[in-house]
Design a protein around this motif. Structure first.
Motif, PDB file in Angstrom:
ATOM      1  N   ALA A  54       0.811  -1.230   0.000  1.00  0.00           N
ATOM      2  CA  ALA A  54       0.000   0.000   0.000  1.00  0.00           C
ATOM      3  C   ALA A  54       0.843   1.279   0.000  1.00  0.00           C
ATOM      4  N   PRO A  55       1.916   1.357   0.801  1.00  0.00           N
ATOM      5  CA  PRO A  55       2.652   2.629   0.848  1.00  0.00           C
ATOM      6  C   PRO A  55       3.198   3.052  -0.511  1.00  0.00           C
ATOM      7  N   VAL A  56       3.396   2.112  -1.434  1.00  0.00           N
ATOM      8  CA  VAL A  56       3.955   2.496  -2.739  1.00  0.00           C
ATOM      9  C   VAL A  56       2.965   2.223  -3.877  1.00  0.00           C
ATOM     10  N   ALA A  57       1.730   1.893  -3.515  1.00  0.00           N
ATOM     11  CA  ALA A  57       0.755   1.516  -4.556  1.00  0.00           C
ATOM     12  C   ALA A  57       0.090   2.747  -5.162  1.00  0.00           C
ATOM     13  N   GLU A  58      -0.330   2.567  -6.407  1.00  0.00           N
ATOM     14  CA  GLU A  58      -1.067   3.625  -7.110  1.00  0.00           C
ATOM     15  C   GLU A  58      -2.547   3.269  -7.273  1.00  0.00           C
ATOM     16  N   CYS A  59      -2.894   2.057  -6.888  1.00  0.00           N
ATOM     17  CA  CYS A  59      -4.279   1.616  -7.034  1.00  0.00           C
ATOM     18  C   CYS A  59      -4.474   0.336  -6.220  1.00  0.00           C
ATOM     19  N   ALA A  60      -5.730  -0.081  -6.091  1.00  0.00           N
ATOM     20  CA  ALA A  60      -6.000  -1.307  -5.319  1.00  0.00           C
ATOM     21  C   ALA A  60      -7.156  -2.079  -5.920  1.00  0.00           C
ATOM     22  N   LEU A  61      -7.088  -3.394  -5.726  1.00  0.00           N
ATOM     23  CA  LEU A  61      -8.259  -4.239  -5.899  1.00  0.00           C
ATOM     24  C   LEU A  61      -8.828  -4.394  -4.492  1.00  0.00           C
ATOM     25  N   CYS A  62     -10.037  -3.878  -4.279  1.00  0.00           N
ATOM     26  CA  CYS A  62     -10.606  -3.856  -2.923  1.00  0.00           C
ATOM     27  C   CYS A  62     -11.807  -4.784  -2.827  1.00  0.00           C
ATOM     28  N   TYR A  63     -11.858  -5.571  -1.753  1.00  0.00           N
ATOM     29  CA  TYR A  63     -13.058  -6.343  -1.432  1.00  0.00           C
ATOM     30  C   TYR A  63     -13.682  -5.668  -0.221  1.00  0.00           C
ATOM     31  N   ASP A  80       5.258  -0.745  11.118  1.00  0.00           N
ATOM     32  CA  ASP A  80       6.512  -1.303  11.635  1.00  0.00           C
ATOM     33  C   ASP A  80       6.244  -2.725  12.116  1.00  0.00           C
ATOM     34  N   LYS A  81       6.997  -3.688  11.604  1.00  0.00           N
ATOM     35  CA  LYS A  81       6.699  -5.078  11.982  1.00  0.00           C
ATOM     36  C   LYS A  81       7.963  -5.935  11.907  1.00  0.00           C
ATOM     37  N   ILE A  82       7.898  -7.151  12.470  1.00  0.00           N
ATOM     38  CA  ILE A  82       9.017  -8.076  12.284  1.00  0.00           C
ATOM     39  C   ILE A  82       8.739  -8.894  11.028  1.00  0.00           C
ATOM     40  N   GLY A  83       9.786  -9.202  10.302  1.00  0.00           N
ATOM     41  CA  GLY A  83       9.661 -10.094   9.147  1.00  0.00           C
ATOM     42  C   GLY A  83       9.177  -9.398   7.890  1.00  0.00           C
ATOM     43  N   GLN A  84       9.677  -9.898   6.749  1.00  0.00           N
ATOM     44  CA  GLN A  84       9.275  -9.372   5.440  1.00  0.00           C
ATOM     45  C   GLN A  84       9.263  -7.834   5.424  1.00  0.00           C
ATOM     46  N   ARG A  85      10.326  -7.245   5.914  1.00  0.00           N
ATOM     47  CA  ARG A  85      10.368  -5.789   5.992  1.00  0.00           C
ATOM     48  C   ARG A  85      10.535  -5.146   4.613  1.00  0.00           C
ATOM     49  N   SER A  86      10.879  -5.962   3.621  1.00  0.00           N
ATOM     50  CA  SER A  86      10.964  -5.442   2.255  1.00  0.00           C
ATOM     51  C   SER A  86       9.583  -5.378   1.599  1.00  0.00           C
ATOM     52  N   LEU A  87       8.573  -5.867   2.304  1.00  0.00           N
ATOM     53  CA  LEU A  87       7.185  -5.804   1.809  1.00  0.00           C
ATOM     54  C   LEU A  87       6.449  -4.802   2.701  1.00  0.00           C
ATOM     55  N   PRO A  88       6.418  -3.527   2.297  1.00  0.00           N
ATOM     56  CA  PRO A  88       5.827  -2.520   3.185  1.00  0.00           C
ATOM     57  C   PRO A  88       4.308  -2.658   3.257  1.00  0.00           C
ATOM     58  N   GLN A  89       3.763  -2.405   4.448  1.00  0.00           N
ATOM     59  CA  GLN A  89       2.305  -2.428   4.616  1.00  0.00           C
ATOM     60  C   GLN A  89       1.809  -1.091   5.145  1.00  0.00           C
ATOM     61  N   GLY A  90       0.552  -0.827   4.915  1.00  0.00           N
ATOM     62  CA  GLY A  90      -0.021   0.396   5.463  1.00  0.00           C
ATOM     63  C   GLY A  90      -1.520   0.455   5.242  1.00  0.00           C
TER      64      GLY A  90
END
Ligand SMILES: Cc1cc2nc3c(=O)[nH]c(=O)nc-3n(C[C@H](O)[C@H](O)[C@H](O)COP(=O)(O)OP(=O)(O)OC[C@H]3O[C@@H](n4cnc5c(N)ncnc54)[C@H](O)[C@@H]3O)c2cc1C
Length: 425
Positions: free
Chosen positions: A191-200, A237-247
């Protein structure tokens, strides 16, 4: 019986007990391996040590990884679309496993980015295809108050007489527009680097949000982030898969033409089922790659580290541990690929299959990373060695794309339903 003329060492491939690959498959495997070793692994190591904000900043090395994955063509949606089912079941596991030996997070972000474009192409509407092609996407489904409830799409795990939690994000249809308000969970990958989403999104079609069984009515909407009312939270901020940013993503009275609501009613439920089936299946091949990386690191280390006067592989207990790792990696791969075979056969796809491999592989991957770390002794715990990162990456996978216990409960319920149906109970 086999007739053996000569006893040689076993011929092993990148993927262990590998049957001969075609020339094309071999070339793809080599290209994915180069990408993993030369790009994904070194960049993921840097990202792992950066703050969440630095990891998604314009000067982050993440962008170089994205560009190089794109240039490799390995995750190209148009290329994937040209593959027939036989090629898909053989080639996609090779690509994902190989890339994930470099880094799971960077493998998954490149997968999830394609969800909106893939959906636009599947719908076939020219305006949507143009709007979402080449755009970095994400997959928004969970909400702060709807994690497992969302995954339990048909409410098989809701307590008797109860219903699922109220949604923090909802949609409604007003004339020829779909209107969205609320927020996602902070777990939306990319999400932090996304330009769009598929949302349910939970949707009131005029008869309330809840279905009779306590689950929610859903709608699937393609949302470009350049429309009014969309904003983002801080990277998680989380442990693991830190190269996959979430938000998080926030929606303040976001209005889109109804054609952006690409699936409604039961079709939206079906679409979610299809997306989860695909994502769980990909998780299994990805975390086979992570388990393999842990095994390969351990294999090298036990030949270097000397204790008791010899490289530790010469100790019988270490040999047994190493062989246990090998077996588990082989079992993960076999399970992950069997599910690819099934899902791309005329009997598939089915979520039961994908939940089976996702839960099995991620659990065994976690065990493999933990046991492989043990073989490194204290070194395994330090950030100088790759083991603690692999362990953290594997740990996150037990919750990602559906927490393993809820997936297992749903899978068991499906097995029981199938038995009752088959036997007329
Ligand atoms: C690395 C990562 C990436 C993710 N990426 C995305 C993404 O791209 N998009 C997105 O939308 N979401 C994403 N998620 C969110 C993920 O899907 C949720 O975290 C997951 O579904 C679990 O929801 P929760 O965290 O709210 O846990 P909860 O639902 O609060 O569950 C907590 C615990 O309660 C148990 N539990 C809950 N309900 C039941 C039940 N009915 N019966 C028995 N036990 C139950 C669970 O087993 C679990 O152990 C991601 C998560 C992670 C960790």
């Amino acid at each position: 019986m086999f007739v053996v003329d000569e006893i040689n060492l076993p011929l092993l491939g990148n993927t262990g007990l590998e049957c001969p690959l075609s020339e094309e498959e071999r070339a793809i495997q080599e290209s994915a391996q180069r990408l993993a070793k030369e790009v994904l692994q070194p960049i993921a190591e840097k990202l792992d040590k950066m703050s969440n904000e630095e990891a998604v900043a314009p000067d982050s090395p993440m962008w170089e990884a994205m560009d190089k994955v794109k240039a490799s063509g390995l995750m190209d949606l148009e290329m994937m679309a040209t593959l027939d089912n036989e090629q898909k079941r053989r080639i996609i596991p090779i690509i994902f496993e190989e890339m994930a030996t470099g880094d799971a997070g960077l493998t998954l972000i490149n997968m999830v980015q394609g969800f909106p474009e893939f959906t636009a192409r599947a719908v076939g509407d020219e305006e949507l295809i143009e709007r979402f092609s080449g755009k970095r996407g994400c997959w928004l489904a969970t909400l702060p108050d709807r994690g497992c409830d969302l995954v339990d799409f048909d409410a098989t795990e809701v307590a008797p007489g109860k219903k699922q939690s109220r949604p923090n994000l909802h949609a409604k249809i007003e004339g020829d527009e779909v209107v969205i308000n609320g927020q996602s969970s902070s777990w939306v990958s990319g999400a932090p680097v996304a330009e769009c989403a598929l949302c349910y999104i939970s949707c009131d079609y005029g008869e309330g949000l809840w279905q009779e069984d306590g689950s929610h009515n859903l709608i699937a909407v393609l949302v470009p982030f350049d429309v009014e009312g969309v904003s983002k939270g801080k990277p998680l901020d989380k442990i693991g898969q830190r190269s996959l940013p979430q938000g998080e993503i926030f929606f303040d009275n976001v209005r889109l033409p109804i054609k952006y609501a690409v699936a409604q009613g039961q079709t939206a439920q079906n679409s979610f089922f299809g997306a989860l089936t695909f994502a769980n299946m990909e998780m299994a091949v990805t975390f086979t790659g992570v388990a393999r990386a842990a095994y390969e690191n351990a294999l090298a280390y036990v030949h270097e580290r000397v204790q008791g006067g010899v490289p530790i592989i010469e100790h019988q207990a270490v040999k047994l541990q190493l062989f246990g790792l090998w077996q588990k990696v082989e079992a993960c791969r076999a399970m992950a690929r069997r599910v690819f075979d099934y899902n791309y056969s005329e009997n598939g796809p089915h979520l039961l299959a994908s939940m089976t491999s996702k839960t099995f592989v991620t659990k065994n991957c976690f065990d493999v990373t933990s046991e492989a770390l043990q073989l490194f002794g204290g070194n395994g715990l330090t950030r100088e060695y790759p083991m603690e990162k692999l362990l953290r990456d594997a740990r996150a996978s037990l919750i990602e794309d559906g927490e393993n216990n809820i997936l297992s409960l749903k899978a068991a319920t499906m097995l029981s339903e199938e038995y009752k149906h088959r036997t007329g109970l």
